[in-house]
Scaffold this motif. Structure first.
Motif: not given
Length: 427
Positions: A186-195
């Protein structure tokens, strides 16, 4: 279970009734003695809605080869509880609208005990070639009352691309490892908004499955080997606490309280989830989506190591009130053959009942999840195999949902569940 298994059933059931009425005069239930399995002509096949699109093509093959014994597909809702209820209503009215039933594996004992399905001639089917845990789901008091058409084991779907980028080398084997991996991703930009994680938590059979898996994966049990409730224990509380705490800290997104299998699949495929507990049917669908080449599967994680799946799948049975039972037996042989269950594996990722298919090198090369799936099936723990299963699963859903939504503490929910289960099995 699988449990995937809205309602076109009334109209389709009427169609099936008309078709059955046109057939030759088949045997009745045969409950005064052994079922006779006589009569040939049109029949119906009753199952949950086919979300894979693979059932009708198989029926078309049968119908082309058997023009005087055609099968009409009656699709029930995707909700397993609704499927069970409609099948019971048909049985209680002794209607011949339903011929061959696709039963969730945990319904076999209930349907057999109530004489809603017929005891089958075991010599007709190659049971010795099937996985033993799968075969056991088709028996009641030593008799064969259904034939496995598919098995099912829960697996953990995960985003391989995001774990790799976050420096996580292996999929998690424990709940702690899973939440730790999620925090890194979740620290990755690609994971923004992921649960982080989801399963099936709406108040239906999927909730019973997910609750049982959490309890078993923490070292607890719902009932003992004799069907006696044993759920008010520290081990069971650890399992339920994992789910409750995950909703509270948003490891599981709030909206997952409404998830059935398809909701979770769509969320995972659209990039909203890093991890998802689901059945093998999802694999072939995910391979056709935007996450193709970006996901993998692993055994379900548990408290201190790999967890335990609930044993799912479907068995095919003959309704005791059906007509044209000779045709019904032939059709079950056709649908549950090793060749055709291999087709359902290839086209729909359905776990086959036959042991040899899991060890086929060509299939493993094409479907690399097979070893994981075999492990899941062999390690799976059946849901309570009790006759009053409807009352048992209803109680599990009621109390688990109350805990997940904060209406009750985990401890209180388990105390109340223990009482409800004792009452259910004592009837």
């Amino acid at each position: 279970m699988t449990t995937r298994t809205t309602t076109r059933a009334t109209a389709l059931a009427a169609t099936g009734l008309l078709l059955a009425a046109c057939g030759s005069s088949g045997s009745g239930s045969g409950q005064a003695g052994a079922p006779s399995f006589e009569g040939r002509g049109p029949i119906t096949y009753v199952a949950g809605k086919d979300t894979t699109g693979t059932v009708q093509p198989m029926l078309d093959r049968w119908n082309k080869a058997h023009p005087k014994e055609k099968v009409t597909f009656i699709q029930l809702p995707t909700d397993a509880d609704a499927q069970r209820q409609q099948m019971i209503q048909n049985a209680e009215t002794k209607s011949d609208a339903y011929t061959v039933l696709s039963l969730d594996v945990v319904w076999t004992s209930e349907f057999a005990a109530h004489q809603w399905i017929d005891k089958l001639p075991e010599k007709r089917f190659p049971m010795s070639k099937m996985l033993k845990p799968v075969v056991e789901t088709s028996r009641y008091r030593g008799g064969l009352y259904a034939v496995p058409s598919s098995s099912d084991g829960g697996m953990l779907y995960y985003r391989t691309d995001l774990l790799k980028k976050a420096g996580v080398a292996q999929p998690p084997t424990t709940w702690g490892e899973m939440t730790g991996a999620c925090a890194k991703v979740k620290r990755l930009p690609e994971a923004k908004g992921m649960s982080c994680y989801a399963g099936q938590f709406q108040k239906y059979e999927g909730l019973t499955v997910n609750f049982a898996e959490a309890v078993h994966s923490a070292g607890g049990r719902v009932t003992d080997a004799n069907g006696r409730p044993d759920v008010d224990t520290p081990e069971a509380k650890k399992g339920l606490d994992f789910l409750v705490d995950s909703f509270e800290d948003r490891t599981i997104p709030k909206e997952a309280i409404t998830y059935q299998e398809e909701d979770g699949r769509q969320a995972f495929q659209s990039g909203k989830l890093l991890f998802l507990r689901n059945w093998p049917y999802m694999y072939s669908l995910a391979e056709k989506s935007g996450v193709k080449g970006k996901f993998g599967v692993a055994p379900l994680p548990g408290l201190n190591g790999p967890g335990s799946s609930s044993l799912g799948g479907h068995n095919m049975a003959v309704s005791s009130s059906a007509r044209n039972k000779a045709t019904a037996l032939d059709f079950i042989e056709f649908m549950t053959s090793e060749e055709n269950t291999a087709t359902f594996l290839r086209d729909a990722s359905l776990a086959p009942p036959y042991a040899a298919l899991y060890d086929d090198k060509a299939l493993i090369e094409q479907y690399p999840y097979l070893p994981v799936l075999k492990e899941s099936v062999l390690r799976a723990v059946p849901r309570p195999r009790v006759v009053p299963y409807g009352d048992v699963t209803s109680a599990v859903q009621q109390e688990t949902y109350a805990a997940l939504t904060g209406e009750k503490s985990s401890a209180q929910a388990l105390r109340d569940l223990q009482k409800a289960l004792r009452k259910a099995v004592a009837r």
